[in-house]
Design an enzyme around this catalytic site. Structure first.
Site, PDB file in Angstrom:
ATOM      1  N   LYS A 297       0.837  -1.210   0.000  1.00  0.00           N
ATOM      2  CA  LYS A 297       0.000   0.000   0.000  1.00  0.00           C
ATOM      3  C   LYS A 297       0.867   1.254   0.000  1.00  0.00           C
ATOM      4  CE  LYS A 297      -3.919  -2.390   2.042  1.00  0.00           C
ATOM      5  NZ  LYS A 297      -4.810  -2.671   3.182  1.00  0.00           N
TER       6      LYS A 297
ATOM      7  N   GLN B 180      -4.548  -1.380   9.374  1.00  0.00           N
ATOM      8  CA  GLN B 180      -4.627  -2.714   8.778  1.00  0.00           C
ATOM      9  C   GLN B 180      -5.279  -3.692   9.759  1.00  0.00           C
ATOM     10  OE1 GLN B 180      -3.869  -3.319   5.616  1.00  0.00           O
ATOM     11  NE2 GLN B 180      -4.260  -5.503   5.698  1.00  0.00           N
TER      12      GLN B 180
ATOM     13  N   ASP C  14     -10.760   3.336   3.950  1.00  0.00           N
ATOM     14  CA  ASP C  14     -11.252   1.956   3.813  1.00  0.00           C
ATOM     15  C   ASP C  14     -12.764   1.906   3.583  1.00  0.00           C
ATOM     16  OD1 ASP C  14      -9.325  -0.131   3.953  1.00  0.00           O
ATOM     17  OD2 ASP C  14      -8.978   0.289   6.076  1.00  0.00           O
TER      18      ASP C  14
END
Ligand code: GUN
Length: 284
Positions: free
Chosen positions: A53, A97, A120
């Site tokens: 990422k 995460q 997200d």
């Protein structure tokens, strides 16, 4: 023979779109979009994901930061870090995460990220926005799947779409996005009575369970589009999806490989979501 949907090539195209946008945004707003990725602990799969990422963010030219926190960090300390990032005017996107260590309440952490920085799309405000059809951040993986379907010109109106898996991250938002395109959507899961029969109704079959080889060729309607979100290790330690590729590929009309399918798309859509957050914040 199923034609392969090349997630690697498509994700590259999406990242290149973002890479072109970044200097234009910097010129217009005087700063670059900035993504912060937080990892807690040393889950090896998560470490690979977050590294990819941050690497993608660097490729696009946006600002990015990786915050690595020890597995035994207290929930309070993590929430404190998030609060500081929420307040930082130069930070546009915050990603923590998942999964998190057991002693940390994931729901609390997701709720703590400011909705406008929730790249997200997991915050309840963004989830509500998706289900109510309002402007919101769409979770990266289902957004990436939609982009893959669009890339092959897949018309969803009136088609049967089956999503196997009902997670908040993939299955549920996936179903809503397919519904928004006027597909007739079925969500199947671990307690579905006859998974094969349900899967065989699918013109578009999305697998997001996390069980290697769950779906075999006899469960696939000939010519169907098969999107495999699964990321599993088989007995030999090889990365594989939820579909048994060898038996599904000859039956499907289109199929995504693992690796090189949905995985890279998730990361590319994260870049797009960061731009979305940047623009929403700058437009206030
Ligand atoms: N873990 C697995 N997939 C995801 C994702 O899309 N976002 C975050 N934050 N964690 C994940």
């Amino acid at each position: 023979m199923g034609k392969i949907i090349d997630g690697k090539a498509l994700s590259q195209a999406v990242k290149d779109e973002v890479k072109e946008q970044v200097p234009l945004l910097e010129e217009k707003y005087g700063r670059k979009p900035c993504l912060v990725v937080i990892i807690v602990g040393e889950n090896p799969a998560s470490q690979v994901y977050v590294r990819n990422k941050v690497k993608a963010a660097a490729y696009t030219g946006m600002e990015s930061r990786l915050i690595e926190l020890p597995a035994d960090i207290s929930e309070e300390a993590l929430l404190g870090q998030i609060a500081a990032l929420n307040e930082d005017p130069l930070v546009d996107g915050i990603l923590v995460q998942l999964p998190l260590p057991k002693h940390i309440d994931e729901e609390k952490v997701i709720d703590a990220i400011s909705r406008e920085k929730d790249v997200d799309g997991f915050h309840p405000g963004n989830v509500a926005g998706l289900w109510l059809g309002k402007d919101c951040i769409v979770p990266c993986t289902p957004a990436g799947v939609m982009r893959m379907l669009d890339s092959i010109g897949c018309e969803l109106k009136g088609k049967n779409a089956v999503v196997v898996g009902r997670s908040n991250i993939v299955g549920k938002p996936m179903a809503k996005l397919l519904l928004d395109r006027h597909a007739t959507v079925t969500i199947a899961h671990s307690r579905t009575a006859d998974l094969g029969a349900v899967c065989r109704t699918a013109d578009v079959l999305v697998l997001a369970v996390g069980k290697a080889g769950l779906v075999t060729g006899d469960m696939v309607k000939p010519g169907a589009v098969l999107i495999d979100v699964g990321m599993n290790r088989n007995a030999e330690g090889k990365l594989c999806g939820d579909a048994d590729f060898a038996s599904c590929e000859p039956v499907a009309g289109w199929i995504t490989p693992v690796p090189g399918g949905v995985g890279p798309m998730t990361i590319a859509m994260l870049m797009q979501n960061t731009i979305h957050c940047f623009l929403s914040r700058e437009a206030r």
